[in-house]
Design a protein around this motif. Structure first.
Motif, PDB file in Angstrom:
ATOM      1  N   LEU A 181     -86.943  29.193 103.667  1.00 54.94           N
ATOM      2  CA  LEU A 181     -87.707  28.707 102.519  1.00 54.94           C
ATOM      3  C   LEU A 181     -87.835  29.789 101.459  1.00 54.94           C
ATOM      4  O   LEU A 181     -87.728  29.516 100.251  1.00 54.94           O
ATOM      5  N   TRP A 182     -88.063  31.048 101.905  1.00 60.03           N
ATOM      6  CA  TRP A 182     -88.178  32.138 100.935  1.00 60.03           C
ATOM      7  C   TRP A 182     -86.872  32.336 100.180  1.00 60.03           C
ATOM      8  O   TRP A 182     -86.853  32.519  98.949  1.00 60.03           O
ATOM      9  N   ARG A 183     -85.747  32.290 100.907  1.00 61.84           N
ATOM     10  CA  ARG A 183     -84.453  32.478 100.254  1.00 61.84           C
ATOM     11  C   ARG A 183     -84.135  31.311  99.318  1.00 61.84           C
ATOM     12  O   ARG A 183     -83.573  31.514  98.229  1.00 61.84           O
ATOM     13  N   LEU A 184     -84.491  30.095  99.737  1.00 58.80           N
ATOM     14  CA  LEU A 184     -84.283  28.940  98.850  1.00 58.80           C
ATOM     15  C   LEU A 184     -85.139  29.051  97.591  1.00 58.80           C
ATOM     16  O   LEU A 184     -84.669  28.766  96.480  1.00 58.80           O
ATOM     17  N   ASP A 185     -86.399  29.465  97.783  1.00 55.51           N
ATOM     18  CA  ASP A 185     -87.280  29.626  96.630  1.00 55.51           C
ATOM     19  C   ASP A 185     -86.727  30.687  95.676  1.00 55.51           C
ATOM     20  O   ASP A 185     -86.733  30.512  94.455  1.00 55.51           O
ATOM     21  N   HIS A 186     -86.239  31.785  96.264  1.00 55.20           N
ATOM     22  CA  HIS A 186     -85.658  32.838  95.437  1.00 55.20           C
ATOM     23  C   HIS A 186     -84.426  32.327  94.694  1.00 55.20           C
ATOM     24  O   HIS A 186     -84.238  32.609  93.492  1.00 55.20           O
ATOM     25  N   ALA A 187     -83.582  31.557  95.403  1.00 59.75           N
ATOM     26  CA  ALA A 187     -82.370  31.034  94.772  1.00 59.75           C
ATOM     27  C   ALA A 187     -82.706  30.014  93.688  1.00 59.75           C
ATOM     28  O   ALA A 187     -82.109  30.033  92.600  1.00 59.75           O
ATOM     29  N   PHE A 188     -83.673  29.114  93.970  1.00 55.89           N
ATOM     30  CA  PHE A 188     -84.054  28.119  92.967  1.00 55.89           C
ATOM     31  C   PHE A 188     -84.677  28.777  91.745  1.00 55.89           C
ATOM     32  O   PHE A 188     -84.423  28.369  90.601  1.00 55.89           O
ATOM     33  N   THR A 189     -85.499  29.797  91.990  1.00 56.22           N
ATOM     34  CA  THR A 189     -86.116  30.499  90.862  1.00 56.22           C
ATOM     35  C   THR A 189     -85.051  31.170  90.004  1.00 56.22           C
ATOM     36  O   THR A 189     -85.080  31.102  88.772  1.00 56.22           O
ATOM     37  N   ALA A 190     -84.110  31.847  90.671  1.00 60.59           N
ATOM     38  CA  ALA A 190     -83.029  32.492  89.924  1.00 60.59           C
ATOM     39  C   ALA A 190     -82.184  31.468  89.184  1.00 60.59           C
ATOM     40  O   ALA A 190     -81.765  31.696  88.039  1.00 60.59           O
ATOM     41  N   GLN A 191     -81.968  30.313  89.821  1.00 67.17           N
ATOM     42  CA  GLN A 191     -81.177  29.272  89.164  1.00 67.17           C
ATOM     43  C   GLN A 191     -81.902  28.721  87.938  1.00 67.17           C
ATOM     44  O   GLN A 191     -81.295  28.538  86.870  1.00 67.17           O
ATOM     45  N   ARG A 192     -83.209  28.461  88.105  1.00 68.53           N
ATOM     46  CA  ARG A 192     -83.967  27.956  86.952  1.00 68.53           C
ATOM     47  C   ARG A 192     -83.992  28.981  85.817  1.00 68.53           C
ATOM     48  O   ARG A 192     -83.858  28.623  84.647  1.00 68.53           O
ATOM     49  N   GLN A 193     -84.162  30.263  86.181  1.00 73.61           N
ATOM     50  CA  GLN A 193     -84.173  31.295  85.158  1.00 73.61           C
ATOM     51  C   GLN A 193     -82.813  31.407  84.486  1.00 73.61           C
ATOM     52  O   GLN A 193     -82.714  31.576  83.261  1.00 73.61           O
ATOM     53  N   PHE A 194     -81.773  31.291  85.310  1.00 74.88           N
ATOM     54  CA  PHE A 194     -80.425  31.362  84.751  1.00 74.88           C
ATOM     55  C   PHE A 194     -80.169  30.207  83.788  1.00 74.88           C
ATOM     56  O   PHE A 194     -79.611  30.402  82.695  1.00 74.88           O
ATOM     57  N   ILE A 195     -80.576  29.009  84.184  1.00 76.13           N
ATOM     58  CA  ILE A 195     -80.369  27.843  83.314  1.00 76.13           C
ATOM     59  C   ILE A 195     -81.164  27.982  82.019  1.00 76.13           C
ATOM     60  O   ILE A 195     -80.667  27.680  80.920  1.00 76.13           O
ATOM     61  N   ALA A 196     -82.414  28.468  82.143  1.00 75.12           N
ATOM     62  CA  ALA A 196     -83.232  28.649  80.945  1.00 75.12           C
ATOM     63  C   ALA A 196     -82.620  29.689  80.014  1.00 75.12           C
ATOM     64  O   ALA A 196     -82.537  29.485  78.795  1.00 75.12           O
TER      65      ALA A 196
END
Length: 457
Positions: free
Chosen positions: A213-228
């Motif tokens: 869950l921590w790694r998924l959260d980190h990946a999703f956060t990075a993905q959202r930041q990347f998209i933004a």
């Protein structure tokens, strides 16, 4: 679908049944010894009930109710009673008994017609009283005891299965709670699952899920930041192209039309470069699979990149060259290293300025392959050298346009190759030197033999 409860039941129920059978067998063998002692005492006791009267008559005290079935010695609950005077049988509870005359007092084992008899005899003058029992009868008695012990075990199998079924279900309840907890969540809830009330056997599983869950959260956060960040960076060139496209039909002259067209081409090239960099950065995300590694000749790789960029360097009045100490090889992915070097050379050409010099240096230092790109441009201030690795950061004081992704891509590829990347100043504290130091490798014989200084540029 494989049921964990059913699997545990299939293993535990036969194990419990086997334990019951082993316990019954152990009881059987234990009871056999105890029963031998008990029946030996019984033989003694019966023998002692036979009394010879003073007038010579025999008195069987306590045996008046005996019958042939009771005193045949062939049944597990019966014994054979005989009274002998010398070699003549004066009394036998079984007239058809084949036992020979006793030879003395005490316990004795007799084998008659393939059947083993256990006997006890007492002597009173010339009278011998013998009590005997077939060994088979004793085994039947023990078998009856064992069966009485086995039936309760067998009758408890359904009860045991029921208890195991519900007991296993109760033991698996924490897993159902974890499943229910995860089912109630949405994609934005990546909080860790609490382990305070969890059994010790389940905690490793929960810890692994929490780590995921921590790694998924980190990946999703990075993905959202990347998209933004990507959306923000794409907005400016797209808006510029839209504005220039709106102005093109309104151009008053051919000169103005040509100027707008040139700006559209520049904006298109910038947008294409930004999109290419974004796609490259997405492919190099930490979650992406590691590329295949092989032996890469850094000198040949650098020579190819310089050949591709030499015309671009000439357009920007840049002196682009290669400084290599022969063949230098390392373990890596050739395509990824080419992207890395392309970005370093492009950045150097873009930001070094007119009349600058850009050199690609390939060498081996202390058994480690090194790759450097140096320029004589304005360089990067000390306070900005950590920030330039961030996505879309371009720094201040640069007139050249760029995506701000080049060094981020370089860092990702360096991490894949376990290479150490650093920024430094050039000669006389002017310019910038980007250095990569790869893990140590043993140079091949061909590489050692072909080492020599070479300068191209």
């Amino acid at each position: 679908m494989i049921s964990l409860r059913r699997r545990l039941l299939i293993w535990l129920l036969p194990a419990a049944l086997l334990a019951g059978l082993l316990a019954s067998a152990a009881t059987y063998w234990g009871a056999l010894g105890e029963l031998d002692e008990l029946l030996d005492d019984q033989l003694k006791g019966i023998a002692q009930h036979v009394v010879v009267e003073p007038d010579g008559r025999l008195s069987l005290r306590g045996m008046q109710g005996a019958n042939e079935d009771r005193l045949s010695g062939q049944q597990s609950h019966a014994v054979l009673l005989q009274v002998w005077r010398g070699s003549t049988a004066v009394f036998s509870s079984d007239r058809d008994s084949p036992l020979p005359p006793p030879t003395g007092a005490g316990f004795a084992d007799l084998s008659v017609n393939g059947q083993l008899w256990h006997s006890y005899a007492t002597r009173n003058g010339d009278v011998i009283v013998r009590v005997a029992q077939a060994r088979r009868a004793r085994w039947e008695a023990v078998a009856e005891i064992a069966m009485h012990l086995l039936w309760p075990v067998l009758s408890l199998v359904p009860v045991l299965a029921l208890f195991l079924w519900f007991g296993i279900g109760y033991g698996l309840r924490p897993l159902r709670k974890i499943a229910a907890n995860l089912k109630r969540r949405d994609a934005n809830n990546m909080h860790a699952i609490g382990t305070a009330a969890m059994p010790g056997e389940v905690i490793p599983l929960v810890d692994a899920i929490n780590d995921l869950l921590w790694r998924l959260d980190h990946a999703f956060t990075a993905q959202r930041q990347f998209i933004a960040d990507a959306a923000h960076e794409l907005r400016t060139p797209i808006m510029g192209l839209t504005l220039q496209a709106d102005l093109l039909p309104r151009a008053a002259s051919a000169t103005e039309r040509d100027a707008i067209t040139a700006q559209i081409r520049t904006g298109t090239a910038r947008l294409a470069h930004l999109a290419e960099q974004l796609l490259t950065l997405a492919r190099l995300s930490p979650e992406s699979p590691t590329p295949d590694f092989s032996e890469v000749d850094l000198t040949a790789l650098a020579r190819g990149v310089i050949s591709d960029r030499v015309r671009y360097a000439e357009m920007n009045q840049i002196d682009l060259g290669l400084v290599a100490s022969g063949v230098v090889k390392t373990r890596g992915n050739a395509d990824s290293l080419r992207i890395l070097l392309n970005n370093l050379v492009d950045n150097a050409i873009r930001y070094a300025g007119l009349q600058a010099r850009v050199d690609v240096l390939v060498n081996r230092e202390d058994g480690c392959a090194t790759l450097k790109v140096s320029d004589t441009g304005p360089g990067i201030p000390e306070e900005d050298r950590e920030l330039v690795w961030e996505r879309f950061y371009r720094g201040s004081g640069h007139a050249a346009s760029g995506s701000g992704l080049g060094l981020s891509i370089v860092r990702r590829i360096a991490e894949q190759h376990r290479a150490i990347v650093s920024l430094g100043s050039g000669e006389n504290d002017r310019g910038l030197v980007v250095s990569l130091r790869f893990p140590p490798t043993t140079p091949s014989v061909a590489e050692q033999g072909r080492r020599h200084g070479a300068i191209v540029g």
